[in-house]
Design an enzyme around this catalytic site. Structure first.
Site, PDB file in Angstrom:
ATOM      1  N   ASP A  35      12.878  -7.488 -18.001  1.00 56.89           N
ATOM      2  CA  ASP A  35      12.333  -6.298 -18.668  1.00 56.89           C
ATOM      3  C   ASP A  35      12.124  -5.277 -17.464  1.00 56.89           C
ATOM      4  OD1 ASP A  35      10.814  -5.650 -21.426  1.00 56.89           O
ATOM      5  OD2 ASP A  35      10.505  -4.302 -20.150  1.00 56.89           O
ATOM      6  N   ILE A  36      12.376  -4.091 -17.894  1.00 57.64           N
ATOM      7  CA  ILE A  36      12.444  -2.913 -16.729  1.00 57.64           C
ATOM      8  C   ILE A  36      10.910  -2.524 -16.591  1.00 57.64           C
ATOM      9  CG2 ILE A  36      12.697  -0.882 -18.473  1.00 57.64           C
ATOM     10  CD1 ILE A  36      14.979  -0.012 -16.382  1.00 57.64           C
ATOM     11  N   ASN A  93       9.498  -8.057 -31.660  1.00 59.55           N
ATOM     12  CA  ASN A  93       9.128  -7.027 -32.568  1.00 59.55           C
ATOM     13  C   ASN A  93      10.098  -6.519 -33.411  1.00 59.55           C
ATOM     14  OD1 ASN A  93       6.399  -6.519 -31.393  1.00 59.55           O
ATOM     15  ND2 ASN A  93       7.653  -5.527 -29.443  1.00 59.55           N
ATOM     16  N   VAL A 102      13.767  -0.657 -29.096  1.00 59.33           N
ATOM     17  CA  VAL A 102      15.341  -1.068 -29.013  1.00 59.33           C
ATOM     18  C   VAL A 102      15.837  -1.818 -30.519  1.00 59.33           C
ATOM     19  CG1 VAL A 102      16.961  -2.001 -27.580  1.00 59.33           C
ATOM     20  CG2 VAL A 102      14.899  -1.003 -26.529  1.00 59.33           C
ATOM     21  N   HIS A 106      15.676  -8.786 -29.658  1.00 58.90           N
ATOM     22  CA  HIS A 106      15.205  -9.303 -28.297  1.00 58.90           C
ATOM     23  C   HIS A 106      14.006  -9.968 -28.454  1.00 58.90           C
ATOM     24  CE1 HIS A 106      13.966  -5.100 -28.576  1.00 58.90           C
ATOM     25  NE2 HIS A 106      12.934  -5.794 -28.059  1.00 58.90           N
ATOM     26  N   HIS A 108      10.991 -11.405 -26.099  1.00 58.25           N
ATOM     27  CA  HIS A 108      10.038 -11.258 -24.890  1.00 58.25           C
ATOM     28  C   HIS A 108       9.767 -12.606 -24.476  1.00 58.25           C
ATOM     29  CE1 HIS A 108       9.644  -6.722 -25.461  1.00 58.25           C
ATOM     30  NE2 HIS A 108       9.825  -6.861 -26.465  1.00 58.25           N
TER      31      HIS A 108
HETATM   32  P1  AMP Z   1      10.495  -3.734 -27.924  1.00 58.50           P
HETATM   33  O1  AMP Z   1       9.119  -2.493 -28.011  1.00 58.50           O
HETATM   34  O2  AMP Z   1      10.019  -4.961 -28.395  1.00 58.50           O
HETATM   35  O3  AMP Z   1      11.742  -3.058 -28.578  1.00 58.50           O
HETATM   36  O4  AMP Z   1      10.647  -3.652 -26.500  1.00 58.50           O
HETATM   37  C1  AMP Z   1      11.706  -2.945 -25.739  1.00 58.50           C
HETATM   38  C2  AMP Z   1      11.666  -3.550 -24.297  1.00 58.50           C
HETATM   39  O5  AMP Z   1      12.698  -3.257 -23.674  1.00 58.50           O
HETATM   40  C3  AMP Z   1      10.365  -2.973 -23.515  1.00 58.50           C
HETATM   41  O6  AMP Z   1       9.652  -3.809 -22.896  1.00 58.50           O
HETATM   42  C4  AMP Z   1      11.083  -2.021 -22.503  1.00 58.50           C
HETATM   43  O7  AMP Z   1      10.620  -2.005 -21.289  1.00 58.50           O
HETATM   44  C5  AMP Z   1      12.686  -2.820 -22.352  1.00 58.50           C
HETATM   45  N1  AMP Z   1      13.543  -2.013 -21.746  1.00 58.50           N
HETATM   46  C6  AMP Z   1      14.086  -0.779 -22.199  1.00 58.50           C
HETATM   47  N2  AMP Z   1      14.975  -0.566 -21.468  1.00 58.50           N
HETATM   48  C7  AMP Z   1      15.276  -1.370 -20.608  1.00 58.50           C
HETATM   49  C8  AMP Z   1      16.502  -1.738 -19.520  1.00 58.50           C
HETATM   50  N3  AMP Z   1      17.510  -0.832 -19.508  1.00 58.50           N
HETATM   51  N4  AMP Z   1      16.326  -2.973 -18.849  1.00 58.50           N
HETATM   52  C9  AMP Z   1      15.567  -3.576 -19.183  1.00 58.50           C
HETATM   53  N5  AMP Z   1      14.270  -3.539 -20.022  1.00 58.50           N
HETATM   54  C10 AMP Z   1      14.494  -2.508 -21.041  1.00 58.50           C
END
Ligand code: AMP
Length: 122
Positions: A35-36, A93, A102, A106, A108
């Site tokens: 995760d970024i 989520n 996103v 995914h 976590h």
């Molecule tokens: P969610 O709120 O469950 O949709 O989580 C989305 C996750 O994607 C968050 O923890 C962000 O930090 C992560 N994220 C967004 N863009 C990127 C990226 N380019 N590379 C890695 N993680 C990302």
């Protein structure tokens, strides 16, 4: 339930190689990457390569091969990250109430410290 997948979401761009990622493990159907904005010392995302919006979408419509590959990849990643012994958390989520940012499935994988209780009181 009809699910609408947005192919311009950021994880679709990662899968197409349009933006970089820090890959932990890639298989035929699945990609795991860091995760970024990590929320814990270990914070890895695991995504299917197919166009699924949420976990329920994936479980309803993905092939058996995709589902098995995804589940086995989660296990392999946990082993690789060394979180099994001390414990870890899996979160996915889905939709507005869960504040999914996103719209590509995914999970976590979080670990490396005591993560506290699952939810804060409302
Ligand atoms: P969610 O709120 O469950 O949709 O989580 C989305 C996750 O994607 C968050 O923890 C962000 O930090 C992560 N994220 C967004 N863009 C990127 C990226 N380019 N590379 C890695 N993680 C990302």
């Amino acid at each position: 339930m009809a699910y609408t997948y947005d192919p311009q979401n950021i994880f679709a761009k990662i899968l197409r190689g349009e933006i970089p990622n820090k890959t932990v493990l890639e298989t035929d159907h699945t990609l795991a990457f860091h995760d970024i904005y990590p929320q814990a010392p270990i914070h890895v995302l695991v995504i299917p390569k197919g166009p699924y919006v949420t976990y329920d979408h994936f479980c309803a419509e993905a092939s058996d091969a995709e589902i098995v590959d995804y589940a086995r990849t989660v296990a392999k990643v946990c082993d690789m990250l060394g979180v099994v012994e001390d414990g870890w958390r899996l979160i996915s989520n889905a939709g507005a109430n869960a504040i999914q940012e996103v719209p590509h499935l995914h999970v976590h994988i979080l670990g490396g410290r005591n993560l506290g209780r699952m939810l804060q009181p409302a």
